[in-house]
Each structure stands twice: as C-alpha cells, then as structure tokens.
Design an enzyme around this catalytic site. Structure first.
Site, PDB file in Angstrom:
ATOM      1  N   LYS A 176      55.184  40.406  34.715  1.00 51.02           N
ATOM      2  CA  LYS A 176      54.208  40.824  33.717  1.00 51.02           C
ATOM      3  C   LYS A 176      54.154  42.349  33.610  1.00 51.02           C
ATOM      4  CE  LYS A 176      51.081  38.726  36.094  1.00 51.02           C
ATOM      5  NZ  LYS A 176      49.844  38.121  36.621  1.00 51.02           N
ATOM      6  N   THR A 209      39.537  44.313  31.150  1.00 48.40           N
ATOM      7  CA  THR A 209      40.721  43.478  31.357  1.00 48.40           C
ATOM      8  C   THR A 209      40.624  42.631  32.621  1.00 48.40           C
ATOM      9  OG1 THR A 209      41.754  45.264  32.583  1.00 48.40           O
ATOM     10  CG2 THR A 209      42.227  45.160  30.223  1.00 48.40           C
ATOM     11  N   GLY A 211      40.471  39.833  35.103  1.00 50.88           N
ATOM     12  CA  GLY A 211      40.735  38.394  35.043  1.00 50.88           C
ATOM     13  C   GLY A 211      41.929  38.001  34.183  1.00 50.88           C
ATOM     14  N   THR A 212      42.665  38.963  33.669  1.00 55.59           N
ATOM     15  CA  THR A 212      43.800  38.618  32.791  1.00 55.59           C
ATOM     16  C   THR A 212      44.875  37.813  33.538  1.00 55.59           C
ATOM     17  OG1 THR A 212      44.513  40.879  33.150  1.00 55.59           O
ATOM     18  CG2 THR A 212      43.765  40.350  30.965  1.00 55.59           C
ATOM     19  N   GLY A 213      45.222  38.250  34.751  1.00 58.82           N
ATOM     20  CA  GLY A 213      46.283  37.566  35.506  1.00 58.82           C
ATOM     21  C   GLY A 213      45.890  36.138  35.852  1.00 58.82           C
ATOM     22  N   CYS A 214      44.648  35.981  36.324  1.00 57.68           N
ATOM     23  CA  CYS A 214      44.135  34.644  36.669  1.00 57.68           C
ATOM     24  C   CYS A 214      44.144  33.762  35.435  1.00 57.68           C
ATOM     25  CB  CYS A 214      42.702  34.745  37.183  1.00 57.68           C
ATOM     26  SG  CYS A 214      42.515  35.824  38.604  1.00 57.68           S
TER      27      CYS A 214
HETATM   28  O1  PXL Z   1      43.060  39.394  39.903  1.00 55.13           O
HETATM   29  C1  PXL Z   1      43.269  39.095  41.214  1.00 55.13           C
HETATM   30  C2  PXL Z   1      42.106  38.378  41.805  1.00 55.13           C
HETATM   31  C3  PXL Z   1      42.178  37.023  41.995  1.00 55.13           C
HETATM   32  N1  PXL Z   1      41.187  36.296  42.543  1.00 55.13           N
HETATM   33  C4  PXL Z   1      40.047  36.879  42.939  1.00 55.13           C
HETATM   34  C5  PXL Z   1      39.887  38.242  42.765  1.00 55.13           C
HETATM   35  C6  PXL Z   1      40.942  39.026  42.193  1.00 55.13           C
HETATM   36  C7  PXL Z   1      40.800  40.453  42.019  1.00 55.13           C
HETATM   37  O2  PXL Z   1      39.859  41.079  42.359  1.00 55.13           O
HETATM   38  O3  PXL Z   1      38.744  38.813  43.142  1.00 55.13           O
HETATM   39  C8  PXL Z   1      38.969  36.059  43.553  1.00 55.13           C
END
Ligand code: PXL
Length: 267
Positions: A176, A209, A211-214
């Site tokens: 990404k 932004t 939470g974009t990856g999750c």
């Molecule tokens: O974005 C990565 C991530 C995933 N999961 C949790 C997070 C983070 C980033 O802070 O807190 C629970």
C-alpha cells in the site's frame, strides 16, 4: 437469509477509529455478519495510543475456536496481533481449523512510522502466519521490514512485493502506498507471482485517515466472503476506503477516523 460470516482477529481501539471497531462497522456496511477474536486492548484516542494490554494467547484461541466450532466463517482478517506468542497461536488455529480466505494486515508500524511489533514477533509473522494467507497488505514501512528493501518509489514497491512473495509463499502481496508522498499517495502494487498491477484511486485530501488500513483489509475479507475473486475484492475495497475517506469524521483533536457509514451521512 443465508449470510456470509467473517472473523476479525485484531485489537480494540477505545477511540473507535481502527482495529475491531473499524472492522465490525466495515463488515456491517458490506452486509456480512462480523465475528471477532480480540488480541489486545488499546487505550487510545485521535491523538494516539496511551496504553496497550495483551489478551492471553489461550483466550485469543478460545474466541477463534468458539466462533469456528459453531458458526463457521467464509473468510478472516488479522490486524494488530501485538506479540510473538499471539501470532504463533493464531497461525496454529488458522491451520488446524483450515480457515479460508485469510487476509493478513501485518500491523507492525503505524502510518506515522511508529513501531508496534518487536523483532521476534515480526519473525513469527513472516515465517508462521503470512505463508498461510491468501493476501498480505503491508504499508510501505511494513514492506520495507518484510523485504529488507528501502522503499521510495513505485519500482521499489514492485521489487518489495516480489521479494515478499518469494520469501513467504503467500498467494498475493498488496503493497500500500498510503504513506507515500506526492503522486504515489493512494497507489497500491499487487503481485500474485505472475502479474503486477498498479491500482490507483483518486487521492482524498484529509488529515482524518485513522483506520484506513484496518478498513481496507476488513472490506477485502468481506468481499471474499461474499464470493468476489481476490483482485475484484481488492478493487472494491479500495473504492470503499476512498469513499469512507471523503466522508471522514472531524472528531477529537488529532487524526479522526474514516466515515464507514457514509451512505447514511448527509454531507
Ligand atoms: O492501524 C493499525 C492499528 C490496528 N489495530 C489497532 C490499532 C492500530 C493503530 O493504532 O490501535 C487496535
């Protein structure tokens, strides 16, 4: 009606922007039933993480088994796994339960470059879990760590995707470009062992932004559970993230989260 079921194996974000909270909202938007195995609890807001506590590996395993023994899942994603013991335990359950359509978001480094996993945990991710995945979705920093290659260009991203593919045997690598600068922002590289694709969407200019990856990996898992093939699942998920970014939420004093429920918002 028969509804697809997806499992997220990830951490809790008290601020509600990333992790389990983002995954479950993403699943709901995609009309799939979301189940969860929580790996750690973060105390967190839009300004950052102030504390994190691991869940014992056997409790993570118990959650996965409880869901799979009864409900069954059509796909799963992993997010923040925190330590080497949890990663090894998750890899073992994925194998034992033959969990299909596994998407591994190799959360090691935040978008801002903050290291979240130690070296032994990275080793277990690379050697035990990623080989069992249909797709791994490293950001540029994570791709650097997994490939050993500095990444400053699209060509670097392509080279890294090939190295990660060869070293882990994962089916597909998606590097990404979210954290890249200039014209590389929002450009992702796909490599399936034969073909490279350059996936682009329009760039959304927002600081919110979180939470974009999750959200991306959760949307991919949801699309797979609904029967999409892998490349379609990724393209649809990228579109969803772009929409969620254009309706991102200006809450808190730092980076707000993306707007998962944008169709319900009157902008
Ligand atoms: O974005 C990565 C991530 C995933 N999961 C949790 C997070 C983070 C980033 O802070 O807190 C629970």
């Amino acid at each position: 009606p028969k509804i697809p079921v997806v499992l997220t194996i990830a951490g809790s974000d008290s601020g509600g922007g990333a992790g389990i909270q983002a995954d479950l909202r993403t699943f709901a938007f995609h009309c799939v039933h979301g189940t969860s195995a929580i790996t750690c609890v973060t105390a967190q807001n839009t300004l950052g993480v102030v504390g994190v506590e691991a869940i014992p590996p056997e409790v993570v395993v118990a959650q996965i088994n409880a869901v799979c023994d009864d409900i069954g899942v059509q796909s799963a994603k992993t997010g923040m796994l925190l330590n080497k013991e949890i990663i090894a335990a998750v890899a073992e359950q994925v194998e034992a339960l033959q969990i299909p359509n596994l998407v591994v978001d190799p959360v090691m480094v935040s978008r801002t470059g903050f290291q979240l996993l130690d070296d032994d945990a990275v080793k277990n991710l690379r050697n035990l879990l990623i080989p069992k995945a249909a797709l791994v979705t490293p950001n540029r920093y994570e791709a650097q760590i997994l490939s050993g290659l500095p990444i400053n260009s699209l060509d670097d991203m392509r080279a890294a995707s090939q190295i990660i593919h060869r070293n882990t045997g994962v089916k597909v690598v998606l590097v990404k470009g979210g954290g890249m600068q200039g014209s590389l922002r929002g450009v992702d590289i796909w490599f399936d062992g034969h073909h490279t694709e350059t996936l682009t969407t329009k760039h959304v200019d927002t600081k919110n932004t979180h939470g974009t990856g999750c959200t991306l990996s959760a949307a991919i898992a949801a699309n797979l559970a609904r029967g999409s093939d892998l490349i379609t699942a990724v393209k649809q998920a990228k579109e969803y993230v772009t929409n969620a970014l254009s309706y991102s939420l200006a809450i808190g004093k730092g980076q707000g989260p993306v707007g998962h429920f944008f169709p319900l918002l009157n902008k």
